[in-house]
Enzyme design. Structure first.
Site, short mmCIF file in Angstrom:
data_model
loop_
_atom_site.label_atom_id
_atom_site.label_comp_id
_atom_site.label_asym_id
_atom_site.label_seq_id
_atom_site.Cartn_x
_atom_site.Cartn_y
_atom_site.Cartn_z
N TRP A 220 0.82 -1.21 0.00
CA TRP A 220 0.00 0.00 0.00
C TRP A 220 0.86 1.26 0.00
CZ3 TRP A 220 -2.77 -2.47 4.69
CH2 TRP A 220 -3.53 -3.57 4.24
N ILE A 221 1.89 1.26 -0.82
CA ILE A 221 2.81 2.40 -0.84
C ILE A 221 2.33 3.44 -1.85
CG2 ILE A 221 5.18 3.14 -1.21
CD1 ILE A 221 4.65 1.30 1.27
N GLU A 432 -1.32 7.08 7.68
CA GLU A 432 -0.45 7.94 8.50
C GLU A 432 -0.87 7.92 9.96
OE1 GLU A 432 0.95 11.68 7.06
OE2 GLU A 432 0.56 11.14 4.97
N THR A 434 -3.74 5.29 12.03
CA THR A 434 -5.20 5.19 12.11
C THR A 434 -5.70 6.03 13.26
OG1 THR A 434 -5.32 3.33 13.65
CG2 THR A 434 -5.01 2.79 11.31
N GLN A 534 -8.15 0.34 26.84
CA GLN A 534 -8.30 1.17 25.65
C GLN A 534 -9.65 1.86 25.56
OE1 GLN A 534 -7.16 -0.90 22.08
NE2 GLN A 534 -5.10 -1.34 22.83
#
Length: 626
Positions: A220-221, A432, A434, A534
Site C-alpha cells: 500500500w505504498i 499515516e 489510524t 483502551q
C-alpha cells in the site's frame, strides 16, 4: 510554616490512597514509548494532562508571516487555485485512475513538488504555515492529486529534510523538488501496520562494510509505482556498547536505480484513485552505507518524526475539503425550493449547515495553530498534530455526508462531485496513523508526561522542607480537587480572551480542571495498567480533542473580535456554540472514564466481541430459525 509543611508531608505519606497514587505514578513513567518529551514542555496538549492551561502556544492566536511571506504566499495561492480550476479535472483523474502527464508537468512548473525544500536546493522554501495554505487549496479541489504530492514531500522525502546530512540533501533534494524524481515512504508491510516495530524487511551489512543488502516488501505504498527515491525502514542487527546485538529499525534512502527494486500493479481502491498505490519489493538491493538516515537503529525515531511533522498538512488539506463541502451544500440549499420555500429556511437544513460550518472552523483553526507553532520553533506538537488529524478527518467525513444529504439524489450522482470526495475521504481516517491508534497515542503520551511530574512530587516528599513549594502546591491542588474548588485554571480572565467569550472560556477552564483530576483518578486506579484500558483511553482522548478545539476557537475568535473583522460576530457564535456542546461531551466522556458502572459495560462489550470472534460472525440464530 515549616510545621505546616511537615504536617502536609506526613499526612500525605500516611494516607494509603496517596501512597498508592505515588506508586502508580512511578510505574506509569514508562507507560509508553511513543515519543520522548521534554520534562517541562510548552505544549498545551501535554500540560493539559497535568490539569494546566499552558497558554504560550495557543494565546494569542499566532501570527507568523511577515509582509513579504504573505505577498509570496498570495501569489503562490492564486497560481495554485487557478491551476486546479482551469487545468486539473478531478472527475477525469478519478475515472482514469491516474494523473495525466500534462497535469503532472503543470504541477512541476508550479513548484508543487518542492514546496518546503530550501530555495538554495531549488525548492520554494515555504514555511509550514505557507505550506498549509497551499495544500488547503489542493484539498479543496482534488484529494487524489493531494496524495501524489503529499506522499512525495510530506512523508516521501521528509526524512531527508529532517535527518539528512548536507551531502544527502545536496544529492537528492534538487531533483525531488523539481519533480524529476518522485519519492515514496515505505513503512507498512503485510504484518506490520500501526505496529512499526514488527516489520520484517531486513538489511544486513555486507562483508566489506560498504553496503547494506536489503530484502523484503512493503504494501500500500503511495507513489510506489512512480517513485525513484524511497525512504525504506528495515530491521538491522545493531550492537550496543555492552557488545549485545539486537535487531533495530533503521531508515535508508533507496534508489530504484540500485537494482532489485520492483513494484506490483496499481491497487484498485475505494477512493483517491488517481494516486498510484502499489506493493514494492526489494531483492538483494545494495544500499551504500552513506544512505542511512538518522543513524543505524534510529529508524523508529525517524519514522515517528516524519509522521508527526507531516500530519499538520493533512489537517490543512482536509480543512480545504470541508470548505468545498460547505460551499456545495450552501449553493444547493440556497437555490432548491420545496413546499414553496427555499430549503435553507428549514430548521433541519439550518442545523446541518451550521454544524458543518462549525466543524470547518474548528479544523481550520487547529491547522493554522499547529503550523504556526511549528514555525515558532516549538518542539512538542505531536499531541496537537494527532488531535488535528483525528478531528479534521472525521469532521471532513461528517461534512461530506451531510452535504450529500442536503443535495439529496443529486449528491449521490457522480457528476455532482461530492460522492468522489466522500470516497476519497475514507482513507484519511486510516493512513499515516489510524485514528484508533492516534487516540491511544494522544492519551498515553499525555499520561506519560503527567506521570513524570507526579514522580517529581514523590521525590520531593523525601525532603519536604527542601522542596516546600512543590509539596505545598501539590497538596493544595489535591485538596481543592477533592472539595470541587478551582485549581487555578482561569482562561476567562486571560487578557487574550475577548470579554464576549467569557462564558465559553469558563467552560473551557472547567473542562481543563476536570480533565486533570480525571487523569489523577485513572492513575490511582490503574497505574501502568492504564495502557491496557483502551476503552477508557478512548474517552480520555475524546475529551482532549474537544478541549484543544475549544482553546483553538477561543483564541481565533478572540483575535477576530479584537480586530473587528467582518465575520467576527459569526465566529463568536460558532466559538460559543462549539464550546457549549464540547463542554457537555467532555464532562460525559470523563465521567464515563472513571465510572465503575461504565467499566462493567466495557467488560461486557469485550465479552460480546470475544463471542462474535469465536463464532466467526454474528452469534444469534436468524429470527426465522434458519
Amino acid at each position: 510554616m515549616f510545621r505546616s509543611v511537615a504536617r502536609i508531608s506526613s499526612a500525605l505519606k500516611q494516607n494509603k490512597l496517596q501512597n498508592h497514587l505515588f506508586q502508580k505514578w512511578s510505574e506509569c513513567a514508562v507507560v509508553t514509548q511513543t515519543r520522548n518529551v521534554s520534562e517541562e514542555s510548552k505544549s498545551f496538549g501535554l500540560n493539559l494532562f497535568r490539569g494546566q492551561a499552558h497558554g504560550e502556544q495557543v494565546f494569542p492566536f499566532p501570527e507568523v508571516l511577515n509582509e513579504e511571506q504573505r505577498d509570496n504566499l498570495q501569489m503562490f495561492a492564486d497560481q495554485t487555485a487557478k491551476f486546479f480550476e482551469e487545468q486539473n479535472d478531478a472527475l477525469k483523474n478519478d475515472l482514469l485512475e491516474t494523473v495525466e502527464p500534462e497535469t503532472m508537468e503543470g504541477l512541476k512548473a508550479l513548484g508543487a513538488f518542492g514546496l518546503q525544500v530550501p530555495v538554495e536546493l531549488d525548492g520554494l522554501g515555504l514555511t509550514n504555515t505557507q505550506y498549509a495554505r497551499l495544500v488547503e487549496i489542493v484539498g479543496a479541489h482534488d484529494l487524489g492529486v493531494g496524495i501524489v504530492l503529499g506522499a512525495h514531500q510530506s512523508i516521501g522525502f521528509k526524512g531527508i529534510l529532517l535527518f539528512g546530512n548536507d551531502e544527502q540533501k545536496q544529492k537528492y533534494l534538487p531533483k525531488l523538488a523539481a519533480g524529476e524524481n518522485i519519492a515514496a515512504f515505505c513503512l507498512t508491510e503485510p504484518a506490520s501496520g500501526s505496529d512499526a516495530g514488527s516489520i520484517k524487511t531486513r538489511a544486513v551489512l555486507s562483508d566489506d562494510g560498504k553496503h547494506y543488502i536489503l530484502n523484503g516488501s512493503k504494501i500500500w505504498i503511495s507513489n510506489g509505482g512512480l517513485a525513484e527515491i524511497f525512504t525504506v525502514f528495515a530491521q538491522t542487527p545493531v550492537t550496543d556498547k555492552n557488545g549485545d546485538t539486537k535487531d533495530k529499525v533503521t531508515a535508508f534512502i533507496v534508489e530504484r536505480s540500485y537494482g532489485g527494486v520492483t513494484n506490483g500493479a496499481p491497487e484498485k481502491k475505494m477512493g483517491i484513485k488517481c494516486s498510484n498505490t502499489a506493493e514494492v519489493y526489494f531483492e538483494d538491493v545494495k544500499i551504500p552505507v552513506e544512505n542511512v538516515l538518522g543513524g543505524e537503529g534510529g529508524g523508529f525515531k525517524v519514522a515517528m518524526n516524519i509522521l508527526n511533522n507531516g500530519r499538520f498538512g493533512m489537517v490543512a488539506a482536509l480543512a480545504g475539503t470541508m470548505r468545498y463541502c460547505v460551499h456545495k451544500a450552501v449553493d444547493h440549499a440556497g437555490s432548491r425550493v420545496q413546499f414553496g420555500k427555499s430549503i435553507h429556511t428549514f430548521g433541519t437544513i439550518q442545523e446541518k449547515i451550521a454544524q458543518m460550518a462549525i466543524r470547518h472552523y474548528v479544523a481550520e483553526s487547529m491547522a493554522y495553530m499547529i503550523s504556526a507553532n511549528m514555525d515558532q520553533g516549538f518542539k512538542d506538537f505531536q499531541i496537537e498534530a494527532a488531535i488535528g488529524k483525528i478531528y479534521a478527518s472525521e469532521g471532513a467525513w461528517y461534512c461530506a455526508d451531510e452535504a450529500i444529504q442536503i443535495l439529496g439524489g443529486m449528491g449521490f450522482m457522480r457528476d455532482c462531485g461530492i460522492e468522489r470526495v466522500m470516497r476519497d475521504l475514507r482513507i484519511f481516517r486510516i493512513f499515516e496513523g489510524t485514528n484508533d491508534i492516534l487516540r491511544l497515542f494522544v492519551a498515553l503520551t499525555g499520561i506519560q508526561y503527567a506521570g513524570k511530574h507526579l514522580k517529581d512530587v514523590q521525590k520531593a516528599l523525601k525532603n519536604p522542607i527542601g522542596n516546600i513549594g512543590t509539596v505545598v502546591g501539590f497538596a493544595g491542588k489535591m485538596a481543592k480537587r477533592k472539595l470541587g474548588a478551582s485549581t487555578g485554571v482561569d482562561l476567562h480572565n486571560d487578557s487574550n480572551v475577548n470579554p464576549e467569550l467569557q462564558d465559553a472560556a469558563k467552560k473551557a477552564s472547567k473542562a481543563i480542571e476536570h480533565f486533570g483530576g480525571t487523569i489523577d483518578q485513572l492513575l490511582i486506579k490503574y497505574g501502568k495498567n492504564i495502557m491496557h484500558e483502551q476503552m477508557v483511553l478512548n474517552r480520555v482522548a475524546e475529551a482532549a480533542i474537544d478541549i484543544y478545539g475549544m482553546v483553538c476557537v477561543l483564541s481565533r475568535a478572540s483575535r477576530s473580535l479584537s480586530t473587528n473583522v467582518a465575520s467576527a460576530s459569526t465566529e463568536s457564535a460558532m466559538c460559543q456554540t462549539f464550546c457549549e456542546e464540547a463542554s457537555v461531551r467532555v464532562e460525559t466522556n470523563l465521567n464515563i472514564a472513571v465510572s465503575d458502572r461504565n467499566m462493567k459495560t466495557f467488560r461486557t462489550l469485550s465479552t460480546i466481541s470475544d463471542e462474535v470472534i469465536k463464532h466467526g460472525g454474528c452469534v444469534q440464530e436468524h429470527p426465522l430459525g434458519f
